[in-house]
Write a protein that holds these residues in place. Structure first.
Motif, PDB file in Angstrom:
ATOM      1  N   LYS A  21       0.847  -1.267  -0.136  1.00 52.00           N
ATOM      2  CA  LYS A  21      -0.014  -0.059   0.025  1.00 52.00           C
ATOM      3  C   LYS A  21       0.659   1.412   0.136  1.00 52.00           C
ATOM      4  O   LYS A  21       1.685   1.172   0.771  1.00 52.00           O
ATOM      5  CB  LYS A  21      -0.782  -0.006   1.206  1.00 52.00           C
ATOM      6  CG  LYS A  21      -1.860   1.188   1.323  1.00 52.00           C
ATOM      7  CD  LYS A  21      -2.341   1.068   2.728  1.00 52.00           C
ATOM      8  CE  LYS A  21      -3.417   2.260   2.641  1.00 52.00           C
ATOM      9  NZ  LYS A  21      -4.593   2.121   3.930  1.00 52.00           N
ATOM     10  N   TYR A  44      -4.491   7.006  -1.785  1.00 48.10           N
ATOM     11  CA  TYR A  44      -3.778   5.578  -1.576  1.00 48.10           C
ATOM     12  C   TYR A  44      -4.059   4.700  -2.778  1.00 48.10           C
ATOM     13  O   TYR A  44      -4.782   4.887  -3.683  1.00 48.10           O
ATOM     14  CB  TYR A  44      -4.205   4.849  -0.398  1.00 48.10           C
ATOM     15  CG  TYR A  44      -4.186   5.705   0.959  1.00 48.10           C
ATOM     16  CD1 TYR A  44      -2.793   5.302   1.540  1.00 48.10           C
ATOM     17  CD2 TYR A  44      -5.076   6.625   1.427  1.00 48.10           C
ATOM     18  CE1 TYR A  44      -2.712   6.159   2.757  1.00 48.10           C
ATOM     19  CE2 TYR A  44      -4.863   7.256   2.424  1.00 48.10           C
ATOM     20  CZ  TYR A  44      -3.651   7.200   3.156  1.00 48.10           C
ATOM     21  OH  TYR A  44      -3.576   7.704   4.321  1.00 48.10           O
ATOM     22  N   GLU A  67       0.989   5.651  -0.206  1.00 51.86           N
ATOM     23  CA  GLU A  67       0.249   7.138   0.081  1.00 51.86           C
ATOM     24  C   GLU A  67       0.896   7.871  -1.174  1.00 51.86           C
ATOM     25  O   GLU A  67       2.068   7.930  -1.249  1.00 51.86           O
ATOM     26  CB  GLU A  67       0.499   7.601   1.517  1.00 51.86           C
ATOM     27  CG  GLU A  67      -0.198   8.805   1.474  1.00 51.86           C
ATOM     28  CD  GLU A  67      -0.178   9.333   2.914  1.00 51.86           C
ATOM     29  OE1 GLU A  67       0.551   8.766   3.812  1.00 51.86           O
ATOM     30  OE2 GLU A  67      -0.782  10.460   3.170  1.00 51.86           O
TER      31      GLU A  67
END
Ligand code: GLP
Length: 241
Positions: free
Chosen positions: A154, A178, A156
């Protein structure tokens, strides 16, 4: 790294398409790593044309896309699933079960990253990875200061990336914050890599990728340590080299 400077955006796409087509002729069951964004569109158009005119066969090809926005399902026109379908997959004879894109709707993103890595490994790894580059020298969605050891994870998004990508949305607030992206390690494990860039706004990122220090501040610079990378540019993207 080998750098090929072409006359135009179309020429860049043609040269990239030749490499991808060559890979498929050599190994019909190739595993391709694919990118979204405006940059590879001319390559996809050329590949579709080669499929239609001389029957380039995708029936045994497997694909893994680099990334997807978190919170976007495949039917969302802004999703990378949708993009790939519209611009490439629906025009060729690839089998739907051989197409892989990270699931942006996964409840457990860590598990989704692990699942994606296992799928790639089960296919024997990526033969040829196609990359674009962000203005901040990101590859996939690996933003500056990424860990080079990261696999699918993941991320940002940087403010700069959100602003850049807002051109595809009604306004900047609609851009997801995201994404789930292959990591630098995933990309570096590909057998061959093709990095594409066009336009003046990519010149600084291209300079950092090709001539700068290898540093997480410019994620694409890691490609200098890969043993087989071809960088295909138009004149504008190459102007600082
Ligand atoms: C996006 C994608 C990248 C892409 C880059 C450049 O954020 N995650 O894979 O290479 O931005 O996009 P474009 O080709 O539209 O300039």
């Amino acid at each position: 790294m080998r750098v090929l400077i072409t006359d135009s955006y179309d020429q860049m796409g043609l040269e990239a398409a030749k490499i991808v087509a060559g890979q498929i002729y050599l190994k019909p069951n190739s595993v391709l790593g694919l990118a979204t964004g405006s940059t590879p569109l001319s390559m996809y158009e050329r590949l579709v044309a080669v499929h239609r005119t001389v029957g380039l066969d995708f029936s045994e090809v497997t694909t893994f896309n680099l990334d997807e926005y978190i919170g976007m399902g495949p039917d969302n026109p802004q999703s990378y699933h949708y993009f790939m379908q519209e611009h490439f997959f629906k025009h060729i004879n690839i089998k739907p079960e051989n197409v892989h894109i990270p699931n942006g709707m996964a409840q457990d993103v860590i598990a989704e990253g692990e699942r994606y890595e296992q799928l790639i490994a089960a296919k024997g790894g990526i033969d040829l990875q196609v990359l674009g580059i962000g203005q901040n020298a990101h590859i996939g969605f690996n933003e500056p200061d990424v860990k080079f050891a990261a696999t699918t994870h993941k991320v940002e998004l940087d403010e700069e990336t959100i602003l850049d990508n807002s051109r595809f949305f009604n306004n900047v607030d609609e851009v997801p914050r995201y994404a789930i992206s292959m990591g630098i390690k995933t990309i570096m494990m590909a057998e061959h890599v093709v990095l594409l860039a066009n336009g003046k706004n990519k010149a600084r990122a291209v300079y950092k990728a090709v001539c700068g220090d290898v540093t997480p501040e410019a994620p694409a610079s890691i490609l200098q340590l890969h043993r087989d990378v071809v960088v295909i540019l138009d004149k504008e993207a190459a102007e600082l080299l």
